[in-house]
Design an enzyme around this catalytic site. Structure first.
Site, short mmCIF file in Angstrom:
data_model
loop_
_atom_site.label_atom_id
_atom_site.label_comp_id
_atom_site.label_asym_id
_atom_site.label_seq_id
_atom_site.Cartn_x
_atom_site.Cartn_y
_atom_site.Cartn_z
N HIS A 139 -16.56 76.59 -29.25
CA HIS A 139 -16.71 75.25 -28.66
C HIS A 139 -18.03 75.17 -27.93
CE1 HIS A 139 -12.36 75.47 -29.27
NE2 HIS A 139 -12.34 74.14 -29.20
N LYS A 163 -13.19 77.70 -36.67
CA LYS A 163 -13.17 76.36 -36.07
C LYS A 163 -14.44 76.19 -35.25
CE LYS A 163 -10.58 73.78 -32.55
NZ LYS A 163 -9.51 73.90 -31.57
N LYS A 309 -27.44 42.73 -31.33
CA LYS A 309 -27.36 41.58 -32.24
C LYS A 309 -28.74 41.05 -32.64
CE LYS A 309 -22.83 39.61 -31.20
NZ LYS A 309 -22.11 38.40 -30.87
N ASP A 346 -20.34 34.53 -36.03
CA ASP A 346 -19.94 33.91 -34.76
C ASP A 346 -19.82 32.40 -34.92
OD1 ASP A 346 -19.62 36.16 -33.22
OD2 ASP A 346 -21.70 36.20 -32.51
N ALA A 370 -25.90 29.46 -21.99
CA ALA A 370 -27.02 29.29 -22.93
C ALA A 370 -27.47 30.63 -23.51
CB ALA A 370 -28.19 28.60 -22.20
N ALA A 373 -23.84 33.69 -27.41
CA ALA A 373 -22.63 33.01 -27.91
C ALA A 373 -22.83 31.50 -27.87
CB ALA A 373 -21.43 33.41 -27.06
N ARG A 397 -33.32 28.64 -19.33
CA ARG A 397 -32.68 29.08 -20.56
C ARG A 397 -32.01 27.91 -21.28
NH1 ARG A 397 -28.96 34.44 -20.36
NH2 ARG A 397 -29.17 35.09 -22.52
N TYR A 454 -11.78 36.26 -24.08
CA TYR A 454 -10.47 36.45 -24.72
C TYR A 454 -9.58 37.46 -24.00
CZ TYR A 454 -12.83 40.37 -27.02
OH TYR A 454 -13.53 41.52 -27.29
P1 NAP Z 1 -25.28 36.43 -22.86
O1 NAP Z 1 -26.22 36.26 -23.99
O2 NAP Z 1 -25.55 37.46 -21.83
O3 NAP Z 1 -25.17 34.99 -22.12
C1 NAP Z 1 -24.37 34.83 -21.00
C2 NAP Z 1 -24.45 33.39 -20.52
O4 NAP Z 1 -23.51 33.28 -19.47
C3 NAP Z 1 -25.81 32.98 -19.95
O5 NAP Z 1 -26.04 31.65 -20.23
C4 NAP Z 1 -25.63 33.22 -18.46
O6 NAP Z 1 -26.39 32.34 -17.66
C5 NAP Z 1 -24.19 32.84 -18.27
N1 NAP Z 1 -23.60 33.55 -17.14
C6 NAP Z 1 -23.45 34.88 -17.00
N2 NAP Z 1 -22.86 35.14 -15.82
C7 NAP Z 1 -22.66 33.94 -15.21
C8 NAP Z 1 -22.10 33.58 -13.96
N3 NAP Z 1 -21.61 34.50 -13.12
N4 NAP Z 1 -22.03 32.26 -13.66
C9 NAP Z 1 -22.52 31.34 -14.51
N5 NAP Z 1 -23.08 31.63 -15.69
C10 NAP Z 1 -23.14 32.93 -16.04
O7 NAP Z 1 -23.79 36.73 -23.38
P2 NAP Z 1 -23.14 36.22 -24.75
O8 NAP Z 1 -23.38 37.21 -25.82
O9 NAP Z 1 -23.52 34.82 -24.98
O10 NAP Z 1 -21.58 36.34 -24.42
C11 NAP Z 1 -20.99 35.50 -23.47
C12 NAP Z 1 -19.48 35.64 -23.49
O11 NAP Z 1 -18.95 35.20 -24.72
C13 NAP Z 1 -19.00 37.08 -23.30
O12 NAP Z 1 -17.95 37.08 -22.37
C14 NAP Z 1 -18.50 37.46 -24.65
O13 NAP Z 1 -17.44 38.41 -24.60
C15 NAP Z 1 -18.00 36.13 -25.17
N6 NAP Z 1 -17.93 36.12 -26.63
C16 NAP Z 1 -16.69 36.00 -27.18
C17 NAP Z 1 -16.56 36.00 -28.55
C18 NAP Z 1 -15.18 35.87 -29.14
O14 NAP Z 1 -15.01 36.28 -30.28
N7 NAP Z 1 -14.23 35.30 -28.43
C19 NAP Z 1 -17.68 36.12 -29.38
C20 NAP Z 1 -18.95 36.22 -28.79
C21 NAP Z 1 -19.05 36.22 -27.40
P3 NAP Z 1 -27.92 32.63 -17.29
O15 NAP Z 1 -28.72 32.13 -18.45
O16 NAP Z 1 -28.13 31.86 -16.05
O17 NAP Z 1 -28.03 34.13 -17.09
#
Ligand code: NAP
Length: 523
Positions: A139, A163, A309, A346, A370, A373, A397, A454
């Site tokens: 190991h 092993k 991504k 997405d 913004a 997602a 943003r 989710y």
């Molecule tokens: P991201 O690119 O980091 O964007 C996050 C966004 O949320 C930005 O606009 C940010 O604002 C805002 N934000 C973060 N913290 C905040 C707070 N405390 N108060 C207000 N606004 C806030 O992330 P993402 O990839 O878009 O993902 C965002 C969410 O979507 C995640 O929770 C992810 O798990 C979820 N998601 C879910 C699925 C699904 O299948 N259900 C798929 C994709 C994503 P600023 O611009 O001001 O920083």
């Protein structure tokens, strides 16, 4: 010809051992044997980790009885010393004495570490081998390195199985381990795997590379090595006993990735549709590491999550229009020509749950957030004719996205006066708790509220939305829809959406129950 078939082994062991050996630990003799009793019906290959017992010798009479009652069970006795990563504090002589006694009472295999063997005289090794099948182990708790040299050193000691266990510091370490198994597996009976979270590939694919068997934990709390997977997961989720040369490998890549529900949902879909495939969590610290694995394993399909991504796009040979538009890819297919094709599902994840509920043409939609997602929501729904507005914490943003997608921005202060057909939360606010919401209740004026978060299934935002009379769409629907689309791209088959939803709901319920248990224990 392998130099492994001692007469003892050929007399007592089946031609092919079960592929999964479950490690059993316990706080005392009664507990370890009780656990083995509970396992024996469905698991015919067990490892008794004697070194986990404070006084291992006291367990021997019970183990003898266990073996008499369960003659079909094959047992490995291990009493690894602390110096070699085990828990036994006794001397090498005490270790060998215990193992000899375990063999005499019926344990068919015994495991000693190379370091122990080095202190033994050849006659001692021969004596052990005359009593049981000998596994010689090595190991490395720091790295996966010098594999061939280590094996060369090991085979100087006559044993039935060698092993060799490393620690994966990269995904590619698994490939190194599997290359060793493929290259040397016809000369020696080998067991090879990598420990650590990044070692999952070798635990699942090592068997087809030539590992005689692999090890599993009884439960998540009873792991005997870092990164060990439970027997239940190995069998039910990853179906290791069915993995063969034709099995296609898929995975979710991210950093971190251990929280991902994708392996649960995708393996369930592959199983339901009888696809010979397995889907793994791939914790990549760099894309270079991942892409080397995609080429050499090879990996046929990838779900891509944060932070890769955007970064992965430049490595793709071709992309769909959505990936081009969003500048982000969440799905990769490796073509038969070895080329990488990128897709973004997405958008399907956002659009499908909504179009099942309302016409999207001219629907008034507010996107909160913004980020990545939000881009999928804004571009996907704009394409369907939606009338989109964005509100985001940081104005810059929001402005950038609004400019690119040619949609409007609204001020947070105006929300209380505005109403929408749909509000979509694309921020992570509310993830993992039931207290936080990205909007106040008086800001929620909509027919439908869709939360991309989710976990938990019902977020605080969705609860407020219900109180405001809105219909709610949980983020799990998006998760299932984007995964379903990935499945369709990889396999060409319709995805078993109901089954995917069922397993993911179950996994989330288990997670929230574990969280509640943790919270109440912390009080
Ligand atoms: P991201 O690119 O980091 O964007 C996050 C966004 O949320 C930005 O606009 C940010 O604002 C805002 N934000 C973060 N913290 C905040 C707070 N405390 N108060 C207000 N606004 C806030 O992330 P993402 O990839 O878009 O993902 C965002 C969410 O979507 C995640 O929770 C992810 O798990 C979820 N998601 C879910 C699925 C699904 O299948 N259900 C798929 C994709 C994503 P600023 O611009 O001001 O920083």
């Amino acid at each position: 010809m392998k130099a492994v078939s001692s007469s003892y082994m050929s007399r007592l062991l089946p031609l092919r051992l079960p592929r999964v050996c479950v490690a059993v630990i316990g706080a005392g003799p009664a507990e370890i044997v009780e656990k083995a009793e509970a396992l024996a019906r469905d698991n015919t290959f067990l490892e008794f980790r004697l070194d986990y017992l404070p006084k291992p010798a006291l367990a021997l009479p019970r183990i003898k009885k266990f073996l008499e009652y369960h003659p079909h069970v094959i047992v490995v006795a291990t009493c690894r010393r602390a110096a070699n990563g085990g828990k036994f504090r006794g001397s090498i002589a005490a270790e060998l004495d215990l193992l000899a006694k375990a063999a005499a009472l019926g344990c068919q295999l015994i495991d000693i570490e190379l370091q122990t063997a080095k202190h033994c005289k050849p006659e001692q090794i021969e004596r052990l081998r005359s009593k049981a099948v000998l596994i010689l182990s090595h190991h490395d708790f720091r790295a996966t390195a010098r594999l061939e040299q280590t094996l060369e050193e090991m085979v100087k000691v006559p044993a039935d199985y060698y092993k060799i266990v490393g620690t994966a510091k990269s995904l590619y370490d698994n490939v190194e381990m599997m290359k060793l198994l493929e290259k040397k597996g016809d000369q020696h009976s080998l067991i090879g795997l990598c420990m650590g979270e990044q070692g999952l590939i070798s635990r699942v694919l090592g068997l087809r590379a030539g590992s005689a068997f692999t090890f599993a934990a009884l439960s998540a709390d009873e792991k005997t090595a870092p990164g060990q997977v439970t027997a239940q997961e190995l069998r039910s989720t990853y179906r290791v006993e069915q993995v063969d040369a034709a099995t296609r490998v898929y995975g979710v890549v991210g950093d971190p990735v251990s929280h991902s529900l994708s392996p649960v949902i995708m393996n369930a879909a592959l199983r339901r549709e009888n696809v010979n495939g397995v889907y793994l969590a791939l914790h990549a610290k760099s894309l270079k590491d991942l892409l080397a694995c995609v080429r050499d394993i090879p990996i046929h399909g990838l779900s891509v999550t944060m932070p890769y991504k955007q970064e992965i796009v430049e490595y793709l040979d071709n992309t769909d229009t959505h990936t081009g538009k969003l500048g982000a890819c969440n799905t990769v297919v490796r073509g038969q020509d070895g080329k990488l094709y990128g897709f973004n599902t997405d958008i399907a994840g956002v659009v499908r749950p909504l179009e099942q509920r309302l016409p999207l043409e001219r629907a008034k939609i507010l996107v909160v957030g913004a980020g990545g997602a939000a881009r999928a929501a804004v571009f996907g729904l704009k394409e369907r004719g939606g009338d989109i507005s964005i509100v985001n914490r940081s104005a810059a943003r929001a402005q950038k996205l609004a400019r690119q997608a040619k949609v409007k921005i609204v001020k947070r202060a105006d929300l209380k006066k505005l109403s929408f057909d749909v509000i979509i939360n694309t921020t992570p606010v509310g993830m993992g708790n039931t207290r936080e919401s990205p909007l106040h209740d008086y800001e929620i004026n909509a027919k439908f509220v869709f939360d991309m978060v989710y976990d938990p299934i019902e977020t605080h935002l969705l609860r407020l939305a219900k109180q405001r009379g809105a219909s709610v769409i949980p983020g799990i629907e998006m998760f299932v829809q984007q995964a379903a689309r990935q499945f369709e791209i990889w396999t060409g088959k319709p995805a078993p959406g109901d089954e995917m939803l069922r397993v993911v709901l179950l996994a989330l319920q288990e997670r929230s129950a574990a969280r509640a248990k943790g919270e109440s224990a912390g009080k």
